[in-house]
Scaffold this active site. Sequence first.
Site, PDB file in Angstrom:
ATOM      1  N   ARG A  14      16.204  -6.373  -1.747  1.00  0.00           N
ATOM      2  CA  ARG A  14      15.489  -5.819  -2.883  1.00  0.00           C
ATOM      3  C   ARG A  14      15.700  -4.308  -2.897  1.00  0.00           C
ATOM      4  NH1 ARG A  14       9.604  -7.259  -1.884  1.00  0.00           N
ATOM      5  NH2 ARG A  14       9.316  -5.955  -3.727  1.00  0.00           N
ATOM      6  N   SER A  16      13.404  -1.850  -3.387  1.00  0.00           N
ATOM      7  CA  SER A  16      12.290  -0.967  -3.034  1.00  0.00           C
ATOM      8  C   SER A  16      12.631  -0.154  -1.783  1.00  0.00           C
ATOM      9  CB  SER A  16      11.015  -1.782  -2.781  1.00  0.00           C
ATOM     10  OG  SER A  16      11.106  -2.468  -1.540  1.00  0.00           O
ATOM     11  N   LYS A  84       6.631 -12.953   5.171  1.00  0.00           N
ATOM     12  CA  LYS A  84       5.433 -13.404   4.460  1.00  0.00           C
ATOM     13  C   LYS A  84       5.721 -13.690   2.986  1.00  0.00           C
ATOM     14  CE  LYS A  84       3.413  -8.893   3.271  1.00  0.00           C
ATOM     15  NZ  LYS A  84       2.216  -8.043   3.331  1.00  0.00           N
ATOM     16  N   ASP A  85       6.875 -13.217   2.462  1.00  0.00           N
ATOM     17  CA  ASP A  85       7.245 -13.499   1.073  1.00  0.00           C
ATOM     18  C   ASP A  85       7.869 -14.879   0.889  1.00  0.00           C
ATOM     19  OD1 ASP A  85       6.427 -10.961   0.432  1.00  0.00           O
ATOM     20  OD2 ASP A  85       8.431 -10.129   0.172  1.00  0.00           O
ATOM     21  N   THR A 128      -6.198  -3.455  -3.423  1.00  0.00           N
ATOM     22  CA  THR A 128      -5.286  -4.408  -2.782  1.00  0.00           C
ATOM     23  C   THR A 128      -4.861  -5.443  -3.815  1.00  0.00           C
ATOM     24  OG1 THR A 128      -5.034  -6.175  -1.135  1.00  0.00           O
ATOM     25  CG2 THR A 128      -7.269  -5.769  -1.940  1.00  0.00           C
ATOM     26  N   SER A 130      -3.980  -8.432  -2.865  1.00  0.00           N
ATOM     27  CA  SER A 130      -4.000  -9.678  -2.101  1.00  0.00           C
ATOM     28  C   SER A 130      -5.372 -10.355  -2.111  1.00  0.00           C
ATOM     29  CB  SER A 130      -3.610  -9.360  -0.645  1.00  0.00           C
ATOM     30  OG  SER A 130      -4.083 -10.334   0.251  1.00  0.00           O
ATOM     31  N   ARG A 132      -6.265 -12.661  -0.169  1.00  0.00           N
ATOM     32  CA  ARG A 132      -6.616 -12.799   1.256  1.00  0.00           C
ATOM     33  C   ARG A 132      -7.375 -11.557   1.740  1.00  0.00           C
ATOM     34  NH1 ARG A 132      -4.562 -10.120   5.317  1.00  0.00           N
ATOM     35  NH2 ARG A 132      -2.811  -9.361   4.084  1.00  0.00           N
ATOM     36  N   ARG A 133      -6.836 -10.383   1.406  1.00  0.00           N
ATOM     37  CA  ARG A 133      -7.515  -9.153   1.837  1.00  0.00           C
ATOM     38  C   ARG A 133      -8.862  -9.007   1.124  1.00  0.00           C
ATOM     39  NH1 ARG A 133      -1.905  -6.041   1.365  1.00  0.00           N
ATOM     40  NH2 ARG A 133      -1.185  -6.202   3.530  1.00  0.00           N
ATOM     41  N   GLY A 155       2.567  -2.273  -7.272  1.00  0.00           N
ATOM     42  CA  GLY A 155       3.391  -1.087  -7.067  1.00  0.00           C
ATOM     43  C   GLY A 155       3.854  -0.948  -5.629  1.00  0.00           C
ATOM     44  N   ASN A 156       4.807  -0.009  -5.433  1.00  0.00           N
ATOM     45  CA  ASN A 156       5.343   0.205  -4.094  1.00  0.00           C
ATOM     46  C   ASN A 156       4.345   1.011  -3.245  1.00  0.00           C
ATOM     47  OD1 ASN A 156       5.617   2.921  -4.817  1.00  0.00           O
ATOM     48  ND2 ASN A 156       7.719   2.641  -5.517  1.00  0.00           N
ATOM     49  N   THR A 159       3.206   4.375  -4.668  1.00  0.00           N
ATOM     50  CA  THR A 159       2.265   4.207  -5.786  1.00  0.00           C
ATOM     51  C   THR A 159       0.872   3.882  -5.267  1.00  0.00           C
ATOM     52  OG1 THR A 159       4.058   3.395  -7.191  1.00  0.00           O
ATOM     53  CG2 THR A 159       1.816   2.901  -7.902  1.00  0.00           C
ATOM     54  N   CYS A 247       1.801 -18.494  -1.027  1.00  0.00           N
ATOM     55  CA  CYS A 247       1.643 -17.219  -0.323  1.00  0.00           C
ATOM     56  C   CYS A 247       0.742 -16.246  -1.059  1.00  0.00           C
ATOM     57  CB  CYS A 247       2.991 -16.602   0.046  1.00  0.00           C
ATOM     58  SG  CYS A 247       4.373 -16.996  -0.978  1.00  0.00           S
TER      59      CYS A 247
END
Length: 325
Positions: A14, A16, A84-85, A128, A130, A132-133, A155-156, A159, A247
């Site tokens: 990717r 990024s 994890k992706d 976040t 996520s 999960r978080r 965002g990355n 960001t 995921c």
Amino acid sequence: MTDSTTRALRLGTRRSKLAMAQSGRVAEVVSELTGRPVELVEITTYGDTSREHLAQIGGTGVFVSALRDALLAGEIDFAVHSLKDLPTTQPETLTLAAIPVREDPRDALIARDGLTFEQLPDGARVGTGSPRRMAQLNAWARSLGRRVETVPIRGNIDTRIGFVAKGELDAVVLAAAGLTRIGRIDEATQLLSPDVILPAPGQGALAIECAAVNVDLIALLAELDDPDTRAAVTAERSLLAALEAGCSAPVGALADLQVDEQAVTELHLRGVVGTTDGSTLVQLSTTGHVPASPDDVSTPLNLGRELAAEMLAKGAAGLMGERAL
């Protein structure tokens, strides 16, 4: 004219900053290992271009399909993913040639004014993307007698950290491994203990993937595989698969190898699933044998399945929203 043993190997990645940093490191190691140059081939994925929240566009698997398409089309020789992706079902046409030694699997907090999570004010805005978080952060705040507002962000890394720097959010939570790989781990104001926030299954680990027909390259890349990391993430991903959760589901898992007098003796697996508001969490753990050999995948697979069955019996299914039947 170059033959197949001297031409540059094409590594799909990717675009990024984090992906390029991860892939660049792998490229250096593979070049040393094979004696061949490695060139990075940048590939844009749907997950990179979509502005929707990850949970809405199918979770983090959206970062993987374009790289896999390029592998199967022969446009690249191998790809580097954040493990994890990856969806938990591995296609027969592709092989995970190596899972190198894992970076720190924990989550990291970057908060204004150097604050830790416990020091954040009541009602603090924490960013976040996520679920999960969100589930675990909200539950942690409740246990402290406080409330946080979890704000979905995309965002990355730049960001996301920028939201705190500009004062739009009080804090953001990111994977420590990503911060480490781009040289920004010093900006973390707290590394979050797995005792309070379990990471995503496979967090901190990389996956090096090839087309299954490329047996010579698979054999070469196997040198980069770390059996302990592979055993741990196999157990975590088996738990995720057995919960039939994608995921982007609010599932955390971490497998630790228990070391006794220099020998690895046991695999300890913890799992959590919860509602995103943190009002209900199912959190359990189990311990099992370490695989007898690197080829033994059934031991960590079974450990993950057993813990998932216990979690489902405690009501985990009802906490994840829609489940595949």
